[in-house]
Design a protein around this motif. Structure first.
Motif, PDB file in Angstrom:
ATOM      1  N   LYS A  10       0.854  -1.186   0.000  1.00 34.37           N
ATOM      2  CA  LYS A  10       0.000   0.000   0.000  1.00 34.37           C
ATOM      3  C   LYS A  10       0.889   1.235   0.000  1.00 34.37           C
ATOM      4  CE  LYS A  10      -2.465   3.526   1.862  1.00 34.37           C
ATOM      5  NZ  LYS A  10      -2.074   4.657   2.714  1.00 34.37           N
ATOM      6  N   VAL A  11       0.656   2.131  -0.953  1.00 41.34           N
ATOM      7  CA  VAL A  11       1.433   3.375  -1.032  1.00 41.34           C
ATOM      8  C   VAL A  11       0.532   4.539  -0.658  1.00 41.34           C
ATOM      9  CG1 VAL A  11       1.015   3.492  -3.532  1.00 41.34           C
ATOM     10  CG2 VAL A  11       2.828   4.872  -2.521  1.00 41.34           C
ATOM     11  N   VAL A  16       2.568   9.421  -3.347  1.00 47.07           N
ATOM     12  CA  VAL A  16       2.002   9.665  -4.672  1.00 47.07           C
ATOM     13  C   VAL A  16       2.311  11.088  -5.130  1.00 47.07           C
ATOM     14  CG1 VAL A  16      -0.184   9.924  -5.936  1.00 47.07           C
ATOM     15  CG2 VAL A  16       0.184   7.930  -4.473  1.00 47.07           C
ATOM     16  N   LEU A  22       8.097   8.345  -5.299  1.00 48.05           N
ATOM     17  CA  LEU A  22       7.179   7.477  -6.035  1.00 48.05           C
ATOM     18  C   LEU A  22       7.934   6.656  -7.075  1.00 48.05           C
ATOM     19  CD1 LEU A  22       4.323   6.506  -6.718  1.00 48.05           C
ATOM     20  CD2 LEU A  22       4.129   8.461  -8.277  1.00 48.05           C
ATOM     21  N   LEU A  38      -0.685  -3.785  -5.801  1.00 48.79           N
ATOM     22  CA  LEU A  38      -0.422  -2.429  -5.316  1.00 48.79           C
ATOM     23  C   LEU A  38      -1.754  -1.768  -4.972  1.00 48.79           C
ATOM     24  CD1 LEU A  38       1.754  -0.234  -4.841  1.00 48.79           C
ATOM     25  CD2 LEU A  38       1.314   0.567  -7.172  1.00 48.79           C
ATOM     26  N   HIS A  40      -3.286   1.922  -3.559  1.00 47.50           N
ATOM     27  CA  HIS A  40      -2.831   3.305  -3.408  1.00 47.50           C
ATOM     28  C   HIS A  40      -3.866   4.180  -2.720  1.00 47.50           C
ATOM     29  CE1 HIS A  40      -5.372   5.094  -6.571  1.00 47.50           C
ATOM     30  NE2 HIS A  40      -5.170   3.971  -7.251  1.00 47.50           N
ATOM     31  N   TYR A  78      -8.907   9.371  -7.330  1.00 43.30           N
ATOM     32  CA  TYR A  78      -8.462   8.016  -7.001  1.00 43.30           C
ATOM     33  C   TYR A  78      -8.619   7.058  -8.180  1.00 43.30           C
ATOM     34  CZ  TYR A  78      -9.110   9.736  -2.172  1.00 43.30           C
ATOM     35  OH  TYR A  78      -9.079  10.463  -1.008  1.00 43.30           O
ATOM     36  N   ASN A  83      -4.792   6.465 -10.147  1.00 47.03           N
ATOM     37  CA  ASN A  83      -4.763   5.055 -10.537  1.00 47.03           C
ATOM     38  C   ASN A  83      -4.136   4.864 -11.917  1.00 47.03           C
ATOM     39  OD1 ASN A  83      -6.379   2.516 -11.842  1.00 47.03           O
ATOM     40  ND2 ASN A  83      -6.052   2.227  -9.649  1.00 47.03           N
ATOM     41  N   LEU A  86      -0.350   5.507 -12.060  1.00 44.87           N
ATOM     42  CA  LEU A  86       0.435   4.393 -11.520  1.00 44.87           C
ATOM     43  C   LEU A  86       0.461   3.223 -12.500  1.00 44.87           C
ATOM     44  CD1 LEU A  86      -0.743   4.412  -7.792  1.00 44.87           C
ATOM     45  CD2 LEU A  86       1.461   5.170  -8.683  1.00 44.87           C
TER      46      LEU A  86
END
Length: 258
Positions: A10-11, A16, A22, A38, A40, A78, A83, A86
């Motif tokens: 979990k980041v 972020v 990151l 992953l 986030h 998000y 998302n 990433l």
């Protein structure tokens, strides 16, 4: 038969927002061999975006209150911006990443949080179930899920859901299929005894330790739900939980939750 290993990382939102940290995390995550997931956050980005739109952010006990407008912001930030950024960067590292909210393939079902201590958290979801079999099917086909902190109630409503909870519940669901290590990565080296001293990492925290630290104020704010989620994962069969610096997800440093 011995279970295959799977790492759930979990980041946090602060990482972020920090391009250098990151990029290091994504390199390290990409280097993890075998099965991985992953999860986030993105709360800081959501707060900045909301402010730019003239929407006030409200927090209680480290958790966000989500009204209709904030839910729209959370969904955009998000499920969209963070998302897909990433996912795109992981592809560049050779990782077959797939971005998911809880609504996608019905992977995480939640209910709207009831009033808690007289507080209405709005469109915030508390997780009912995670489809570990569906995630395992993706993982066994060489796909790395990248999970946003949004879930749904099965009635057509998205719900903002704490990213640490998503990570914990995902790890618990996957523990039926794999030997799971859960890593909470953020901007500190671990859980600190003194928030002003980055070297004051508490090496191990048990439930009894947590109760004591919470009572004396050593652990407070947003760290409380993080450790609650970590302890819940341990209770449900996750082999190891580590809280550590984003650039140290090799698991050699940080705070181990037992």
């Amino acid at each position: 038969m011995e279970k295959e290993k799977c790492v759930v990382v979990k980041v946090g939102g602060a990482i972020v927002e920090d391009e250098q940290q990151l990029q290091q995390l994504l390199r390290d995550f990409s280097d993890i061999k075998g099965r991985k997931v992953l999860v986030h956050g993105g709360g800081r980005k959501a707060t900045k975006t909301a402010a730019a739109l003239g929407i006030e952010s409200q927090m209680v006990g480290g958790r966000r209150i989500t009204d209709e407008k904030m839910l729209e912001v959370a969904t955009m930030v998000y499920g969209g911006l963070v998302n897909k950024n990433l996912v795109t960067q992981l592809q560049a590292h050779g990782v077959k990443a797939l971005g998911l909210t809880g609504a996608d393939i019905d992977v995480i079902r939640s209910h709207r949080r009831p009033l808690k201590d007289g507080i209405d958290f709005g469109y915030v979801g508390d997780v009912d179930r995670v489809d570990g079999q569906m995630l395992a099917t993706l993982i066994e086909n060489g796909i790395t899920p990248v999970m946003a902190p949004l879930t749904h109630d099965g009635q057509g409503h998205l719900l903002n859901t704490n990213a640490d909870t998503i990570a914990s519940e995902t790890a618990k669901a996957l523990a039926a299929h794999y030997d799971v290590t859960l890593i909470f990565s953020f901007e500190k080296k671990g859980v600190l005894a003194d928030p002003d001293d980055d070297e004051s990492v508490i090496p191990v925290i048990t439930r009894a330790d947590f109760d004591r630290y919470k009572a004396d104020g050593t652990i407070s704010g947003g760290m409380i739900p993080k450790i609650e989620n970590a302890l819940a994962a341990v209770d449900k069969g996750v082999s190891k939980v580590i809280i550590t610096l984003a650039t140290a997800i090799d698991g050699c440093h940080g705070t181990v939750i037992r």
